[in-house]
Motif scaffolding. Sequence first.
Motif, mmCIF file in Angstrom:
data_model
loop_
_atom_site.group_PDB
_atom_site.id
_atom_site.type_symbol
_atom_site.label_atom_id
_atom_site.label_comp_id
_atom_site.label_asym_id
_atom_site.label_seq_id
_atom_site.Cartn_x
_atom_site.Cartn_y
_atom_site.Cartn_z
ATOM 1 N N THR A 135 39.296 -30.476 14.533
ATOM 2 C CA THR A 135 40.387 -30.327 13.453
ATOM 3 C C THR A 135 41.476 -30.848 13.878
ATOM 4 O O THR A 135 42.248 -31.849 13.161
ATOM 5 C CB THR A 135 40.330 -28.976 13.011
ATOM 6 N N ARG A 144 41.962 -36.164 8.271
ATOM 7 C CA ARG A 144 42.073 -35.067 7.524
ATOM 8 C C ARG A 144 43.393 -34.527 7.174
ATOM 9 O O ARG A 144 44.069 -34.346 8.047
ATOM 10 C CB ARG A 144 41.042 -33.957 8.256
ATOM 11 N N GLY A 181 45.861 -31.192 6.960
ATOM 12 C CA GLY A 181 45.718 -30.056 7.355
ATOM 13 C C GLY A 181 46.418 -29.000 6.176
ATOM 14 O O GLY A 181 46.955 -29.368 5.352
#
Length: 146
Positions: free
Chosen positions: A62, A71, A73
Amino acid sequence: MKKTTEELLTDLKECDDIANYIKENRNDMQQHYFLDYLEDMLKKYQKTMGDLEKEVELGRSTLYAIKKGERNGTQDAILKIGFAIGLELDEMQRFLKLSHNHELYARNKRDSVIIYGIHHHMNIYEVDEMLIEYKEKPLLKESAPT
């Protein structure tokens, strides 16, 4: 001298050609995007991704997906990264904004506790203790003692 946001908005409303507007105002547009800002802050505070891995309660995949821009957050994930870097309040607000999250808001109790913690140079564990004390959701799953 840079134009204010209000001046840019006025110019934008009055323009007939967006391409010309962008060309004329390119030096007044935001130059830093999230990934650039993250890199700048890591350099400023002499932190590495390895440091963040140790300090941030996020999965490694992540964390690296956020760093690579694969991605977005969540607000809490960005706050964790910001705490790990050691950002000041104005830097944290910009970090949140550039990551497409809401800035911290002083009228929100949880955000107020976090703002207080950042302003007083508290670590994430100290902030979490206060969040728990005020019955707000902590940033970390489990807060460790300081």
